[in-house]
Write a protein that holds these residues in place. Structure first.
Motif, mmCIF file in Angstrom:
data_model
loop_
_atom_site.group_PDB
_atom_site.id
_atom_site.type_symbol
_atom_site.label_atom_id
_atom_site.label_comp_id
_atom_site.label_asym_id
_atom_site.label_seq_id
_atom_site.Cartn_x
_atom_site.Cartn_y
_atom_site.Cartn_z
ATOM 1 N N GLY A 109 -18.275 12.109 -18.538
ATOM 2 C CA GLY A 109 -16.913 12.295 -17.879
ATOM 3 C C GLY A 109 -17.043 13.228 -16.693
ATOM 4 O O GLY A 109 -17.918 14.120 -16.559
ATOM 5 N N VAL A 110 -16.102 13.217 -16.046
ATOM 6 C CA VAL A 110 -15.700 13.754 -14.827
ATOM 7 C C VAL A 110 -14.082 14.326 -14.772
ATOM 8 O O VAL A 110 -13.424 13.636 -14.717
ATOM 9 C CB VAL A 110 -16.189 13.033 -13.528
ATOM 10 C CG1 VAL A 110 -15.882 13.796 -12.243
ATOM 11 C CG2 VAL A 110 -17.513 12.709 -13.627
ATOM 12 N N VAL A 111 -14.063 15.705 -14.189
ATOM 13 C CA VAL A 111 -12.799 16.076 -14.023
ATOM 14 C C VAL A 111 -13.167 16.753 -12.674
ATOM 15 O O VAL A 111 -13.845 17.630 -12.304
ATOM 16 C CB VAL A 111 -12.340 17.211 -14.749
ATOM 17 C CG1 VAL A 111 -11.001 17.824 -14.381
ATOM 18 C CG2 VAL A 111 -12.227 16.351 -16.336
ATOM 19 N N LEU A 128 -15.504 16.279 -23.358
ATOM 20 C CA LEU A 128 -16.837 16.036 -23.307
ATOM 21 C C LEU A 128 -17.542 17.320 -22.545
ATOM 22 O O LEU A 128 -18.440 18.110 -22.967
ATOM 23 C CB LEU A 128 -17.504 14.729 -22.760
ATOM 24 C CG LEU A 128 -18.977 14.639 -22.530
ATOM 25 C CD1 LEU A 128 -19.515 14.550 -23.838
ATOM 26 C CD2 LEU A 128 -19.320 13.435 -21.803
ATOM 27 N N ILE A 129 -16.662 17.695 -21.658
ATOM 28 C CA ILE A 129 -17.320 18.755 -20.603
ATOM 29 C C ILE A 129 -17.265 20.092 -21.659
ATOM 30 O O ILE A 129 -18.302 20.725 -21.557
ATOM 31 C CB ILE A 129 -16.358 18.856 -19.503
ATOM 32 C CG1 ILE A 129 -16.794 17.619 -18.449
ATOM 33 C CG2 ILE A 129 -16.510 20.230 -18.514
ATOM 34 C CD1 ILE A 129 -15.608 17.414 -17.231
ATOM 35 N N ALA A 130 -16.082 20.115 -22.287
ATOM 36 C CA ALA A 130 -15.974 21.265 -23.236
ATOM 37 C C ALA A 130 -17.111 21.357 -24.137
ATOM 38 O O ALA A 130 -17.894 22.359 -24.547
ATOM 39 C CB ALA A 130 -14.680 21.490 -23.752
ATOM 40 N N LEU A 178 -11.954 24.344 -17.939
ATOM 41 C CA LEU A 178 -11.843 25.629 -18.051
ATOM 42 C C LEU A 178 -12.565 26.328 -19.273
ATOM 43 O O LEU A 178 -13.093 27.120 -19.303
ATOM 44 C CB LEU A 178 -10.399 26.331 -17.859
ATOM 45 C CG LEU A 178 -9.981 26.034 -16.353
ATOM 46 C CD1 LEU A 178 -8.544 26.255 -16.259
ATOM 47 C CD2 LEU A 178 -10.846 26.861 -15.144
ATOM 48 N N ILE A 179 -12.172 25.758 -20.333
ATOM 49 C CA ILE A 179 -12.730 26.199 -21.830
ATOM 50 C C ILE A 179 -14.384 25.953 -21.454
ATOM 51 O O ILE A 179 -15.234 26.832 -22.071
ATOM 52 C CB ILE A 179 -12.366 25.288 -22.736
ATOM 53 C CG1 ILE A 179 -10.893 25.452 -22.915
ATOM 54 C CG2 ILE A 179 -13.133 25.450 -24.059
ATOM 55 C CD1 ILE A 179 -10.395 26.950 -23.202
ATOM 56 N N GLY A 180 -14.779 24.860 -21.175
ATOM 57 C CA GLY A 180 -16.138 24.504 -20.716
ATOM 58 C C GLY A 180 -16.761 25.625 -19.928
ATOM 59 O O GLY A 180 -18.082 26.166 -20.002
ATOM 60 N N LEU A 217 -15.960 20.124 -9.197
ATOM 61 C CA LEU A 217 -16.062 18.891 -9.921
ATOM 62 C C LEU A 217 -16.715 19.252 -11.110
ATOM 63 O O LEU A 217 -18.219 19.855 -11.147
ATOM 64 C CB LEU A 217 -16.931 17.861 -9.050
ATOM 65 C CG LEU A 217 -17.149 16.495 -9.559
ATOM 66 C CD1 LEU A 217 -17.198 15.560 -8.493
ATOM 67 C CD2 LEU A 217 -18.405 16.051 -10.371
ATOM 68 N N PHE A 218 -16.184 19.121 -12.312
ATOM 69 C CA PHE A 218 -16.803 19.252 -13.510
ATOM 70 C C PHE A 218 -17.357 17.947 -14.007
ATOM 71 O O PHE A 218 -16.661 16.891 -13.786
ATOM 72 C CB PHE A 218 -15.763 19.577 -14.743
ATOM 73 C CG PHE A 218 -15.156 21.116 -14.302
ATOM 74 C CD1 PHE A 218 -15.488 22.194 -14.696
ATOM 75 C CD2 PHE A 218 -13.976 21.108 -13.442
ATOM 76 C CE1 PHE A 218 -15.146 23.473 -14.485
ATOM 77 C CE2 PHE A 218 -13.344 22.336 -13.127
ATOM 78 C CZ PHE A 218 -14.122 23.567 -13.765
#
Length: 267
Positions: free
Chosen positions: A119-121, A216-218, A191-193, A129-130
């Protein structure tokens, strides 16, 4: 079908997200054509559609065996027959984009067997880039990030729309959160991550493309992520919706679930 290569897929998503950012930059603050979707589904711009077309062409040509689910593409339920699918939101936070705010994002995910594996945000105007894979760390611009370890609801910094603190959602008085808001659900989860906030809550039925990548990032940053019933989210469902979402520091996640009224599962 062979299992997806998480690292290769993440590299592909990153490249596509950066290209999406280049397209968005040509329209941002440049008065893009804008209209409202049917059935009160919110605004859309010509930038959303241009990015969606690019992502579809780029990602599907690279992985022709993957299915496709996007906010801006008419849903083709043939995706339900695919083990692995792309789930994307060309612009998450379209209202922010229209208003000239830099907090919109591009949210891109690969889902296999119902679970997000890459996953990418990407927030192009902020160059943030998360990214994460199911077996690797969550990162921001290549550096590892870690979620909060908060445990108390009182004073916890929570990303949530005001409606989520209405008494109907809680067994007693709504918790005394320190409430904040960002327009993009994908960004809220990221931002939680990052640990900048302690929890993210939405009790509304939630489109998969808004939360697949960010969830997924979190999670890989150490947060606990579930739908609003407390069940780990599964993606590429028939309705393409989840019954809300809660992402929080581990102890805080349990406290929120314990304080919330039972939430109806997806039908």
């Amino acid at each position: 079908m062979q299992a997806p290569d998480e690292t290769a897929d993440l590299d592909l998503l990153i490249e596509a997200a950066r290209e999406a950012g280049e397209i968005a930059g040509r329209y941002w603050k440049n008065t893009p054509r804008t209209w409202d979707k049917a059935m009160g589904a919110g605004p859309v711009t010509e930038a959303d559609l241009a990015i969606d077309e690019m992502l579809h062409d780029r990602l599907r040509s690279a992985r022709p065996g993957y299915g496709w689910l996007s906010e801006e593409t008419e849903d083709d339920t043939s995706r339900l027959e695919r083990e692995t699918v792309f789930i994307v939101d060309p612009i998450d936070g379209t209202r922010a984009f229209i208003n000239g705010s830099p907090t919109f994002s591009h949210a891109l995910a690969v889902v296999s067997g119902g679970r997000v594996v890459a996953g990418v945000v990407y927030l192009p105007m902020l160059d943030r880039l998360f990214a994460a894979t199911a077996s690797g760390p969550a990162t921001l611009n290549g550096a590892s990030i870690q979620a909060s370890r908060a445990s108390r609801m009182e004073g916890a910094a929570v990303l949530a729309a005001k409606s989520n603190l209405e008494p109907r959602f809680w067994k007693g008085e709504p918790p005394a959160f320190e409430r904040h808001i960002r327009s993009s659900l994908a960004y809220r989860l990221s931002l939680i991550g990052q640990g900048r906030f302690d929890a993210m809550i939405t009790f509304r039925p939630t489109w998969e493309w808004d939360v697949a990548a960010g969830s997924l990032i979190a999670q890989r940053a150490g947060a606990v992520v579930s739908d609003a019933t407390g069940v780990p989210p599964r993606f590429n469902g028939k309705s393409a919706q989840l019954p809300g979402m809660i992402a929080a520091a581990p102890a805080l996640h349990g406290a929120i679930l314990g304080a919330a009224r039972p939430f109806p599962a997806a039908g």
